[in-house]
Design a protein around this motif. Structure first.
Motif, short mmCIF file in Angstrom:
data_model
loop_
_atom_site.label_atom_id
_atom_site.label_comp_id
_atom_site.label_asym_id
_atom_site.label_seq_id
_atom_site.Cartn_x
_atom_site.Cartn_y
_atom_site.Cartn_z
N THR A 66 73.83 44.84 -34.30
CA THR A 66 74.98 44.05 -33.83
C THR A 66 76.02 44.95 -33.20
N LEU A 67 76.30 46.07 -33.86
CA LEU A 67 77.27 47.03 -33.33
C LEU A 67 76.82 47.59 -31.98
N ILE A 68 75.54 47.97 -31.88
CA ILE A 68 75.00 48.48 -30.62
C ILE A 68 75.06 47.41 -29.53
N GLY A 69 74.75 46.16 -29.90
CA GLY A 69 74.74 45.07 -28.93
C GLY A 69 76.10 44.78 -28.35
N LEU A 70 77.16 44.92 -29.17
CA LEU A 70 78.48 44.57 -28.66
C LEU A 70 79.18 45.73 -27.94
N LEU A 71 78.64 46.94 -28.06
CA LEU A 71 79.21 48.07 -27.32
C LEU A 71 78.69 48.05 -25.88
N PRO A 72 79.53 47.78 -24.90
CA PRO A 72 79.06 47.66 -23.51
C PRO A 72 78.33 48.90 -23.03
N GLY A 73 77.20 48.67 -22.34
CA GLY A 73 76.47 49.76 -21.73
C GLY A 73 75.37 50.35 -22.59
N LEU A 74 75.26 49.93 -23.85
CA LEU A 74 74.20 50.49 -24.70
C LEU A 74 73.03 49.52 -24.74
N GLY A 75 72.92 48.68 -25.76
CA GLY A 75 71.83 47.71 -25.81
C GLY A 75 70.73 48.12 -26.77
N PRO A 76 69.75 47.22 -27.01
CA PRO A 76 68.74 47.44 -28.04
C PRO A 76 67.83 48.63 -27.79
N THR A 77 67.49 48.91 -26.53
CA THR A 77 66.60 50.03 -26.24
C THR A 77 67.22 51.34 -26.69
N ALA A 116 76.63 38.93 -27.19
CA ALA A 116 77.42 37.75 -26.82
C ALA A 116 78.90 37.95 -27.07
N ILE A 117 79.27 38.77 -28.05
CA ILE A 117 80.68 38.94 -28.42
C ILE A 117 81.47 39.52 -27.26
N THR A 118 80.96 40.59 -26.65
CA THR A 118 81.65 41.20 -25.52
C THR A 118 81.64 40.28 -24.30
N SER A 119 80.53 39.56 -24.10
CA SER A 119 80.43 38.66 -22.96
C SER A 119 81.51 37.58 -23.02
N ILE A 120 81.74 37.04 -24.19
CA ILE A 120 82.69 35.94 -24.35
C ILE A 120 84.14 36.44 -24.36
N LEU A 121 84.40 37.51 -25.09
CA LEU A 121 85.78 37.95 -25.29
C LEU A 121 86.34 38.78 -24.14
N ILE A 122 85.54 39.66 -23.55
CA ILE A 122 86.08 40.55 -22.51
C ILE A 122 85.31 40.47 -21.20
N ASN A 123 84.37 39.52 -21.08
CA ASN A 123 83.62 39.31 -19.84
C ASN A 123 82.81 40.53 -19.43
N VAL A 124 82.39 41.32 -20.41
CA VAL A 124 81.54 42.48 -20.17
C VAL A 124 80.32 42.36 -21.09
N PRO A 125 79.12 42.18 -20.54
CA PRO A 125 77.94 42.03 -21.39
C PRO A 125 77.62 43.30 -22.17
N GLY A 126 77.31 43.15 -23.45
CA GLY A 126 76.94 44.30 -24.27
C GLY A 126 75.63 44.91 -23.80
N ASP A 127 74.73 44.07 -23.26
CA ASP A 127 73.48 44.55 -22.67
C ASP A 127 73.10 43.58 -21.57
N SER A 128 72.08 43.93 -20.80
CA SER A 128 71.73 43.12 -19.63
C SER A 128 71.32 41.70 -20.00
N ALA A 129 70.74 41.51 -21.19
CA ALA A 129 70.30 40.17 -21.60
C ALA A 129 71.48 39.24 -21.85
N ALA A 177 63.91 39.96 -22.07
CA ALA A 177 64.95 38.97 -22.37
C ALA A 177 65.85 38.69 -21.18
N THR A 178 66.10 39.68 -20.34
CA THR A 178 67.01 39.49 -19.21
C THR A 178 66.47 38.44 -18.24
N ILE A 179 65.19 38.56 -17.90
CA ILE A 179 64.57 37.57 -17.01
C ILE A 179 64.56 36.20 -17.67
N ALA A 180 64.29 36.17 -18.98
CA ALA A 180 64.26 34.90 -19.72
C ALA A 180 65.59 34.17 -19.63
#
Length: 397
Positions: free
Chosen positions: A31-42, A76-89, A273-276
């Motif tokens: 969850t922490l990795i997902g909400l930090l912009p520019g990182l993501g699950p990989t 989703a947290i960063t996408s909703i609150l600051i309009n910056v996706p945490g990852d491409s998905a 997930a991004t294409i999905a």
């Protein structure tokens, strides 16, 4: 009855105190990795590989799988609150999620994102239970021609990831094949591309390549060009995070359709997930009676991509476990992690290590429940982490 025996075996493994603890660590870190912009699950899974060396294979993969689907929640947290996706998905979630936040509905948007993720993740895990065993049985009948066709298909799928430049995609694929040839040939015993260096006899170290390619590179890029951190004020108390009846009415259909389609797309090698999320969002916009609402703060525009990306994460585990083919960048890292821990993904994995396979699958049920509990009451805490300046955050990562 066999499916129930498999599930029971899986929960016996996953419900041990040790595995529950590391599942919790995995989903929290994810969850922490997902909400930090520019990182993501990989990146998150790549960072975690060296830390899991002291763990047994089952616990290690449970932890890394937790990071994988945990990051899908966090984005989703960063996408909703600051309009910056945490990852491409999570890119598509920005379109309606941030507009809802601007209208003072950040709470219901975050609540719907968490609940859609939980529903899709649970359905994907249930489908994985049903699909994986028969697919593994079919794969057991594979011979050299079938494996050659699978390998050839995997190489040709590089073109689907090439973007606008087909030449760059082909060059990347050829370069990857050359790197894979480093070391001793398994058939002839001849040294290839070692240049007399004994450290290259076993080939290139997967951990160094993965962490360097995904983790270090992403951190350096974000240090060079940090994203602007602009927050909207939102009431993130638990009571304000639940969508109302109308929100549920318009979201249930898109949630179900996106879960099914996201799972199918997730199973396709090279899709991910991004294409999905883009495909399901476009589909729901076409099916909607009011397509003009999409992009202006429609809650179904949040439920759709969040269902799709979590279902795709579950779908990507199907080819990984049954055929040994990664369905996404993150499952490619998981494939390497499995081999490091002495396991060879493929149909024989279900026969030789059933406790491992079903333990990991059962842990996904448990992990999704943990994520729902984490993401609703603690969303305010997660959001506050985003206020840490990048110049402090990136060196810590």
């Amino acid at each position: 009855m066999e499916i129930f025996d498999n599930i029971l075996l899986g929960f016996q493994v996953a419900l041990s105190a040790h595995n529950i603890l590391f599942c919790f660590i995995g989903v929290t870190f994810g969850t922490l990795i997902g909400l930090l912009p520019g990182l993501g699950p990989t990146t998150g899974v790549a960072i975690l590989i060296p830390i899991t060396f002291g763990l047994n294979a089952t616990t290690a993969i449970i932890t890394m799988a937790g990071v994988y689907y945990g990051a899908m929640y966090g984005g989703a947290i960063t996408s909703i609150l600051i309009n910056v996706p945490g990852d491409s998905a999570a890119t598509v979630t920005c379109l309606d999620g941030h507009q809802m936040a601007r209208k003072g509905r950040a709470g219901p948007a975050l609540g719907m994102a968490a609940m859609a993720s939980f529903t899709a993740g649970t359905l994907a895990t249930l489908t994985l239970n049903l699909i994986a065993p028969p697919l593994a049985n079919v794969a057991l009948s594979f011979g050299p021609p079938e494996y050659f066709a699978l390998t050839f298909m995997g190489l040709t799928l590089v073109t689907s990831l090439a973007g606008e430049s087909m030449l760059k995609g082909i060059m990347s694929g050829v370069f990857g094949v050359i790197l894979a040839c480093v070391g001793i040939d398994a058939v002839s015993g001849v040294e290839r591309f070692t240049f007399g260096n004994v450290y290259l006899l076993d080939g290139l170290g997967f951990i160094g390549v993965a962490v360097g390619l995904f983790a270090v590179a992403e951190v350096l890029v974000n240090l060079e060009q940090p994203m602007e951190q602009i927050f909207l004020k939102a009431d993130l108390k638990l009571k304000n995070l639940f969508p109302n009846r109308e929100d549920w009415r318009v979201s249930v259909g898109p949630m179900g359709r996106s879960s099914v389609l996201g799972f199918i797309i997730g199973m396709l090698p090279g899709a991910g997930a991004t294409i999905a999320t883009f495909v399901t969002y476009a589909l729901e916009k076409k099916l909607s009676r009011h397509p003009e609402r999409f992009g202006t703060g429609a809650i179904e525009g949040v439920a759709t991509p969040e269902s799709a990306n979590n279902a795709a994460a579950g779908g990507a585990m199907v080819p990984l476990l049954t055929l040994g083919i990664p369905g996404s960048g993150t499952t490619a890292i998981l494939l390497g992690a499995l081999m490091i821990h002495g396991l060879r993904p493929g149909p024989l994995l279900f026969k030789s290590h059933p406790d491992f396979v079903w333990g990991v699958i059962a842990s996904m049920y448990i992990g999704n429940i943990m994520l729902l509990i984490l993401n609703l009451p603690l969303v305010g805490m997660w959001a506050s982490i985003l206020r840490v300046p990048y110049r402090i955050l990136m060196p810590l990562i």
